[in-house]
Design an enzyme around this catalytic site. Structure first.
Site, PDB file in Angstrom:
ATOM      1  N   PRO A 171       0.920  -1.246   0.018  1.00 52.01           N
ATOM      2  CA  PRO A 171      -0.208   0.117  -0.054  1.00 52.01           C
ATOM      3  C   PRO A 171       0.861   1.171  -0.013  1.00 52.01           C
ATOM      4  O   PRO A 171       2.032   1.101   0.205  1.00 52.01           O
ATOM      5  CB  PRO A 171      -0.745  -0.257   1.103  1.00 52.01           C
ATOM      6  CG  PRO A 171      -0.476  -1.527   2.028  1.00 52.01           C
ATOM      7  CD  PRO A 171       0.544  -1.802   1.171  1.00 52.01           C
ATOM      8  N   THR A 177       9.658   3.274  -1.735  1.00 55.21           N
ATOM      9  CA  THR A 177      10.737   4.194  -2.202  1.00 55.21           C
ATOM     10  C   THR A 177      12.069   4.112  -0.898  1.00 55.21           C
ATOM     11  O   THR A 177      12.824   4.235  -1.563  1.00 55.21           O
ATOM     12  CB  THR A 177       9.945   5.631  -2.330  1.00 55.21           C
ATOM     13  OG1 THR A 177       8.846   5.288  -3.297  1.00 55.21           O
ATOM     14  CG2 THR A 177      10.779   6.576  -3.193  1.00 55.21           C
ATOM     15  N   GLU A 391     -22.809   9.288  20.809  1.00 53.23           N
ATOM     16  CA  GLU A 391     -21.278   8.902  21.082  1.00 53.23           C
ATOM     17  C   GLU A 391     -21.078   7.782  22.120  1.00 53.23           C
ATOM     18  O   GLU A 391     -20.481   6.786  22.067  1.00 53.23           O
ATOM     19  CB  GLU A 391     -20.320  10.041  21.267  1.00 53.23           C
ATOM     20  CG  GLU A 391     -19.949  11.024  19.887  1.00 53.23           C
ATOM     21  CD  GLU A 391     -19.754  10.215  18.581  1.00 53.23           C
ATOM     22  OE1 GLU A 391     -18.940   9.235  18.891  1.00 53.23           O
ATOM     23  OE2 GLU A 391     -19.932  10.680  17.551  1.00 53.23           O
TER      24      GLU A 391
HETATM   25  P1  ADP Z   1       5.979   4.332  -0.529  1.00 53.21           P
HETATM   26  O1  ADP Z   1       6.948   4.554  -1.738  1.00 53.21           O
HETATM   27  O2  ADP Z   1       5.638   2.918   0.046  1.00 53.21           O
HETATM   28  O3  ADP Z   1       4.413   5.008  -0.890  1.00 53.21           O
HETATM   29  P2  ADP Z   1       7.545   5.981   0.984  1.00 53.21           P
HETATM   30  O4  ADP Z   1       8.830   5.289   0.943  1.00 53.21           O
HETATM   31  O5  ADP Z   1       7.640   7.442   0.092  1.00 53.21           O
HETATM   32  O6  ADP Z   1       6.433   5.309   0.693  1.00 53.21           O
HETATM   33  O7  ADP Z   1       7.319   6.680   2.335  1.00 53.21           O
HETATM   34  C1  ADP Z   1       6.997   7.836   2.869  1.00 53.21           C
HETATM   35  C2  ADP Z   1       7.525   8.381   4.095  1.00 53.21           C
HETATM   36  O8  ADP Z   1       6.909   7.575   5.205  1.00 53.21           O
HETATM   37  C3  ADP Z   1       9.191   7.957   4.140  1.00 53.21           C
HETATM   38  O9  ADP Z   1       9.818   9.118   3.671  1.00 53.21           O
HETATM   39  C4  ADP Z   1       9.261   7.933   5.648  1.00 53.21           C
HETATM   40  O10 ADP Z   1       9.514   8.941   6.255  1.00 53.21           O
HETATM   41  C5  ADP Z   1       8.137   7.264   6.154  1.00 53.21           C
HETATM   42  N1  ADP Z   1       8.045   5.728   6.409  1.00 53.21           N
HETATM   43  C6  ADP Z   1       7.216   4.963   5.504  1.00 53.21           C
HETATM   44  N2  ADP Z   1       7.534   3.745   5.971  1.00 53.21           N
HETATM   45  C7  ADP Z   1       8.534   3.724   6.848  1.00 53.21           C
HETATM   46  C8  ADP Z   1       9.172   2.701   7.722  1.00 53.21           C
HETATM   47  N3  ADP Z   1       8.696   1.339   7.485  1.00 53.21           N
HETATM   48  N4  ADP Z   1      10.036   3.164   8.426  1.00 53.21           N
HETATM   49  C9  ADP Z   1      10.370   4.474   8.606  1.00 53.21           C
HETATM   50  N5  ADP Z   1       9.860   5.365   7.987  1.00 53.21           N
HETATM   51  C10 ADP Z   1       8.699   5.028   7.125  1.00 53.21           C
HETATM   52 ZN    ZN Z   2     -21.837   7.561  15.089  1.00 56.45          ZN
HETATM   53 MG    MG Z   3       6.751   5.510  -3.441  1.00 57.10          MG
END
Ligand code: ADP
Ligand code: ZN
Ligand code: MG
Length: 581
Positions: A171, A177, A391
């Site tokens: 997801p 990345t 709530e």
């Molecule tokens: P994707 O490419 O899977 O959509 P990204 O690698 O771009 O996600 O993640 C976006 C940001 O979220 C990263 O730059 C980091 O700051 C944070 N992040 C996401 N997953 C992790 C993880 N497993 N550990 C630490 N930081 C994370």
């Molecule tokens: Zn409700």
């Molecule tokens: Mg990405």
């Protein structure tokens, strides 16, 4: 002199000689004799649209001549036609360059089709596996690639062939990345990264030539890593109908480039996508992306680890319990959690403090879930009462059922997302399965809000729309996907089409079955609603009591809620002061 004064306002220029070179336009030169007739003064003026001029000049006895100015004429014509042409050329080349920049490196023609991968030289990527938390299995799969890049001989000696490519799937925001960068950082080799959409060009054939260029560059730099982010933009199934020529050519080029590598060329291709189901089969066959690395949403431990990494980058103050934050954020991705920490830091700055506290973190989770507080929103006492009962209805129904998650927090402070209040439930431990009773308990809890409104105010409001939506989707999933209905049993009528993006489903059944499913969904929710009403009727005095406390305090914790619920005696009926607050 009449004439002289007559033409003065045409910016008359007084010169000693006919100044042909100085006059850029078609012009007249004429001589005017002074009264004494001795010294001639020559005036050069521009042509003017005055038919009587010549007559008047003759009458005045002025010597004059027309100066066609052939040299100037040519220049003038040239300018007249050349300037607009040059202008258009400039505009076109500007736009061509812009288009080139979107796809290629620039230049009018030379740059078209050039791969514009961002290249980071070996050792310059600072991200390492230590920056990625909670993805131990993914790291393990990629560790092998890292050690291959460090030491290819070890693999070639034994005759092993390295996987050519690894596909990171999961997801959005789970760190795909980030993970790819970490592989490059760990391996210390050049990192060529490009995003799928950058291949898809306006002109057919350019994407393909970019792919060629990218791989040429990679071969020169080997050992290195080529990272293609969002590969679904180029790798979508070729379905043959209404195909996108450019995209398909690009994909074909990619496939053939990947085949073109020698077994151990030292080029490793990483790619990331959150739509693996849409990828072309050819891309996934062994020898291309033969390794799939799932990068899933983190579990509770993973969330805590991710929070810790990001929390270490900010200043904190007082006791910080990150596991408590991890517990109330089920389903959050790494990016969500990074954002929670950052919001908390921003919140601390906003309130003039120099460090983040646990409360900032908790408030920040609320912001992530429901938006910021809308303090300025004025809610009438009557509406506030309805919201509070709604709530508390959810909370009470949850607390009085087996299999429902404990209540963590109830609040009736309006939020920027449009929520007028919310009840947060949180499990002590992460849950991976949901049995039929728990699924039903969830629906009962969701109907609890509306049930309380109806029971206490004999009215129904629009406030339950989100509850209704959620209850319906759970009930539908129970029947069509989880085999939790008596009459249908273990038959699937719906398939999830994009598991990583929103869980959209596609119906797959006859019209009659669809109608029967609808009837069963309605019956299931009706049953849940009746159960919620029964629970609330049985606990009416507690409902009133807790609602009164909630109206006074606006937010109560799960603990406070349970304390009141478990207190033996109910408080006396409504007090006037609490009503007015
Ligand atoms: P994707 O490419 O899977 O959509 P990204 O690698 O771009 O996600 O993640 C976006 C940001 O979220 C990263 O730059 C980091 O700051 C944070 N992040 C996401 N997953 C992790 C993880 N497993 N550990 C630490 N930081 C994370
Ligand atoms: Zn409700
Ligand atoms: Mg990405």
């Amino acid at each position: 002199m009449e004439l002289k004064s007559g033409i003065l306002y045409y910016t008359l220029k007084e010169t000693a000689q006919p100044a042909e070179t100085e006059a850029p336009r078609l012009n007249f030169s004429f001589r005017s004799m002074t009264a004494a007739g001795k010294k001639a003064t020559v005036y050069t003026v521009t042509a003017m649209n005055d038919p009587d001029l010549v007559t008047r000049l003759h009458e005045a006895g002025v010597t004059f001549s027309e100066n066609a100015g052939t040299g100037n004429m040519v220049l003038l014509i040239l300018l007249q036609y050349l300037i607009p042409i040059l202008f258009y050329v400039a505009i076109f080349s500007f736009f061509f360059r812009r288009m080139g920049k979107l796809g290629a490196g620039g230049g009018l023609m030379g740059g078209l089709g050039k791969s514009n991968a961002r290249t980071i030289d070996g050792g310059e990527v600072k991200t390492t596996f230590a920056d990625v938390a909670g993805q131990d299995e993914a790291k393990e799969s990629l560790q092998e690639i890292v050690s291959y890049l460090h030491n290819p001989q070890e693999y070639t000696e034994i005759g092993a062939r390295m996987p050519r490519g690894a596909l990171l799937i999961g997801p959005p925001g789970t760190g795909k990345t980030l993970m790819a960068r970490a592989v490059a950082g760990e391996a210390g080799v050049p990192f060529l990264s490009i995003s799928g959409p950058e291949f898809v060009e306006l002109f057919v054939g350019m994407g393909a030539s970019k792919v060629r260029d990218l791989f040429k560059e990679a071969r020169e730099k080997a050992p290195c890593i080529v990272f293609i982010d969002e590969i679904d933009a180029v790798g979508k199934k070729r379905d043959g109908i209404g195909g996108n020529d450019e995209r398909e050519q690009t994909l074909n080029q990619l496939l053939s480039e990947m085949d073109g590598f020698e077994g151990n060329s030292g080029v490793v291709i990483l790619a990331a996508t959150n739509r693996p189901e849409s990828l072309d089969k050819a891309l996934l066959r062994p020898g291309r992306f033969d390794r799939r690395v799932p990068v899933e949403l983190p579990d509770q431990g993973g969330r805590e680890a991710i929070l810790r990494i990001h929390c270490n980058r900010i200043k904190t103050e007082g006791p910080i319990d990150l596991s408590a934050i991890a517990r109330i954020t089920p389903g959050a991705s790494g990016a969500d959690l990074a954002n929670v920490i950052n919001e908390a830091a921003l919140c601390a700055v906003r309130s003039g403090r120099h460090a983040v506290t646990q409360k900032d973190l908790e408030d920040s989770v609320d912001v992530a879930l429901a938006g910021k507080q809308r303090k300025s929103m004025v809610i009438s006492p009557h509406e506030k009462e309805i919201i509070a009962y709604h709530e508390v209805g959810h909370a009470l129904v949850a607390a009085r059922q087996k299999g429902a998650s404990p209540v963590h927090k109830i609040t009736i402070i309006p939020r920027t997302s449009g929520a007028l209040g919310f009840t947060m439930q949180a499990d002590e431990d992460e849950r991976f399965l949901m049995d039929k009773q728990e699924a039903f308990a969830k629906i009962v809890t969701l109907t609890g809000g509306r049930a309380a409104e109806e029971l206490c105010f004999d009215s129904v409001t629009t406030g339950a729309s989100n509850d209704i939506e959620q209850a319906t989707s759970i009930a539908r999933a129970m029947i069509t996907r989880y085999g939790m209905s008596e009459s249908f049993g273990m038959t699937a009528f719906e398939q999830v089409v994009n598991p990583y993006l929103g869980n959209d489903t596609a119906m797959n059944c006859s019209q009659e079955t669809a109608a029967r499913i609808d009837r069963e969904v309605i019956a299931l929710i009706d049953k849940a609603y009746d159960q919620a009403k029964t629970i609330l009727k049985d606990n009416r005095s507690k409902l009133d009591e807790i609602a009164r406390v909630l109206i006074a305090r606006e937010t109560i914790t799960g603990q406070e809620f349970m304390d009141i619920l478990n207190a033996p005696v109910a408080l006396p009926p409504k007090q006037e002061e609490t009503e007015q607050e």
